[in-house]
Design a protein around this motif. Structure first.
Motif, PDB file in Angstrom:
ATOM      1  N   ARG A  69       0.859  -1.188   0.000  1.00 27.77           N
ATOM      2  CA  ARG A  69       0.000   0.000   0.000  1.00 27.77           C
ATOM      3  C   ARG A  69       0.893   1.234   0.000  1.00 27.77           C
ATOM      4  O   ARG A  69       1.892   1.282   0.714  1.00 27.77           O
ATOM      5  N   ARG A  70       0.520   2.238  -0.784  1.00 29.32           N
ATOM      6  CA  ARG A  70       1.366   3.410  -0.979  1.00 29.32           C
ATOM      7  C   ARG A  70       1.045   4.490   0.057  1.00 29.32           C
ATOM      8  O   ARG A  70      -0.104   4.750   0.385  1.00 29.32           O
ATOM      9  N   VAL A  71       2.096   5.077   0.573  1.00 26.52           N
ATOM     10  CA  VAL A  71       1.965   6.260   1.448  1.00 26.52           C
ATOM     11  C   VAL A  71       2.261   7.473   0.573  1.00 26.52           C
ATOM     12  O   VAL A  71       3.380   7.641   0.083  1.00 26.52           O
ATOM     13  N   ASP A  72       1.232   8.281   0.363  1.00 22.45           N
ATOM     14  CA  ASP A  72       1.324   9.420  -0.561  1.00 22.45           C
ATOM     15  C   ASP A  72       1.892  10.637   0.181  1.00 22.45           C
ATOM     16  O   ASP A  72       1.141  11.418   0.807  1.00 22.45           O
ATOM     17  N   LEU A  73       3.212  10.777   0.151  1.00 17.92           N
ATOM     18  CA  LEU A  73       3.853  11.886   0.887  1.00 17.92           C
ATOM     19  C   LEU A  73       3.367  13.235   0.353  1.00 17.92           C
ATOM     20  O   LEU A  73       2.993  14.122   1.101  1.00 17.92           O
ATOM     21  N   ASP A  74       3.378  13.355  -0.941  1.00 20.23           N
ATOM     22  CA  ASP A  74       2.981  14.609  -1.598  1.00 20.23           C
ATOM     23  C   ASP A  74       1.554  14.994  -1.200  1.00 20.23           C
ATOM     24  O   ASP A  74       1.281  16.093  -0.745  1.00 20.23           O
ATOM     25  N   GLY A  75       0.656  14.013  -1.313  1.00 21.80           N
ATOM     26  CA  GLY A  75      -0.765  14.286  -1.032  1.00 21.80           C
ATOM     27  C   GLY A  75      -1.020  14.612   0.430  1.00 21.80           C
ATOM     28  O   GLY A  75      -1.838  15.480   0.762  1.00 21.80           O
TER      29      GLY A  75
END
Ligand code: APR
Ligand code: PHB
Length: 390
Positions: free
Chosen positions: A84-90
């Motif tokens: 699962r991706r952790v969206d740093l930017d978002g």
């Protein structure tokens, strides 16, 4: 010799501060125990907070980092066969990290120091700090049969965990806080294409694994191993087999294996020494604090020390204002402890703990479930990973 600021340690912390001060005309000398080649031979982490990257640019050392480093706007956490991706930017309103090897960063700092004819003295022996509380602080070191004395206004202890600076603070003044983890990281560097464009932190019943990179042709992988293991216990084949066993199937199938060009085991520890100032001695970086590498905070928590010290010394010499120097230890420790907390939390979330009971393991699982069920939890992870404000 005489200088305004005597810096002990020619690692990233010492070099970055030296470069920043020199650019402002503040005279300083760096004393390094080893040769430049030895220092550059160390393999270290590779994730820079945006604040660190900014500091490198301010130090006029960011050109190669910007050209060769990779901006990463997210990373993955893999568990139970999925990632699962952790969206740093978002989650941080546009912030990210730069993936760029610390070895390269240290090389850039050395090159910048050389370009400015910065005073970096290598292979110094028996560095000793004197008169830290007095009005004539100075450093002595041995060069062959000669003892050299450097009189300074201030001494910066940027000499790492095993340096002399922290040990120069009286034991009845220094308070040390430590946590030792019951495992280490076996790391491999290989000239192979990275398995993933973004980092993958993997939690598995077999133990933690991390897929990282230095470039598109240089990969960096880690697996959690018992502290009783040695590098000799792990052939390259055994490493690749175990790494694959800890990754989701589709990731493992895409893993390009190859000969290790570096292989080592690092113990995991959390450590903080307080205070970070004693008289005219200021500690910075690993000399004062160590984190487990899980959260990639090591170099980044050194960056805020350097940022605070740089501005405090600038205020002293340019504005005759000592507020920054007086507040340094308290201010630096406030951010250091946040990096400690984050590193401990990520380590607790992702590793297997042999001594855990069933309750502990359910709590760990719940932490993971809560993380991916809560925007607030993911935002907290992301804002710590890209770097809290200096
Ligand atoms: N005299 C002079 N130099 C010394 C002495 C001494 N007595 N003891 C140690 N040194 C030097 C070491 O050889 C090293 O080059 O001080 C330097 C300290 O550098 P680091 O250990 O890299 O610490 P720092 O500059 O704070 O950088 C922190 O490096 O270790 C990683 O994970 C850590 O990423 C973090 C970063
Ligand atoms: C590395 O690339 O060495 C690395 C990256 C992220 C971490 C730790 C190490 O959290």
């Amino acid at each position: 010799m005489k200088t305004k600021v005597g810096i002990i340690g020619g690692g990233p912390s010492g070099l970055l501060l030296s470069q920043l001060l020199d650019l402002q005309g503040i005279d300083n000398i760096v004393l390094e125990k080893h040769s430049r080649e030895y220092v550059l031979g160390r393999i270290r982490a590779g994730v820079l907070e945006h604040g660190f990257a900014e500091l490198m640019r301010e130090a006029q050392c960011g050109e190669r980092m910007d050209a060769e480093g990779e901006i990463h706007e997210g990373f993955y956490i893999a568990e139970g066969g999925e990632k699962r991706r952790v969206d740093l930017d978002g989650h941080t309103g546009g912030n990210s990290v730069v993936v760029y090897g610390q070895t390269e960063l240290t090389r850039d700092l050395y090159d910048a120091r050389a370009k400015m004819d910065g005073k970096v003295i290598h292979n110094v022996e028996d560095v000793t700090l004197h008169n830290l509380k007095g009005d004539a602080p100075h450093i002595t070191y041995r060069e062959g049969d000669n003892i050299i004395r450097i009189d300074c206004d201030y001494i910066i202890g940027a000499d790492g965990f095993h340096g002399v600076s922290r040990k120069s603070i009286p034991k009845d003044v220094l308070k040390e806080h430590e946590k030792i983890y019951p495992f280490g990281w076996l790391g491999v560097l290989s000239r192979t294409k990275p398995v993933s464009p973004e980092l993958i932190y993997a939690k598995s019943d077999r133990g933690f694994a991390l897929c990282s990179l230095r470039s598109q042709v240089l990969s960096r992988y880690y697996i959690q191993v018992p502290m009783s293991d040695t590098v000799e216990d792990w052939s390259d084949d055994a490493f690749w087999t175990e790494l694959k066993a800890r990754l989701p199937k589709e990731v493992a199938e895409g893993l390009e294996t190859g000969q290790s060009i570096e292989k080592s085991i690092a113990p995991l520890r959390s450590f903080v020494a307080e205070p970070m100032r004693y008289g005219n001695l200021f500690l910075a970086g690993d000399a004062a604090h160590i984190v487990p590498p899980t959260g990639a905070r090591g170099l980044n928590s050194a960056a805020s020390d350097i940022y605070y010290l740089y501005h405090a010394l600038l205020d002293h010499y340019k504005n005759d204002d000592d507020t920054g120097l007086e507040n340094y230890s308290e201010k630096a420790l406030a951010r250091v402890w946040k990096a400690q907390r984050f590193s401990w939390w990520m380590t607790s979330l992702l590793h297997t703990f042999p001594e855990n009971n069933a309750y502990d393991n359910r709590l760990q699982q719940t932490d993971m479930e809560y993380l991916f069920s809560s925007k607030a939890a993911l935002t907290s992870l992301a804002e710590n990973y890209v770097g809290l404000p200096f």
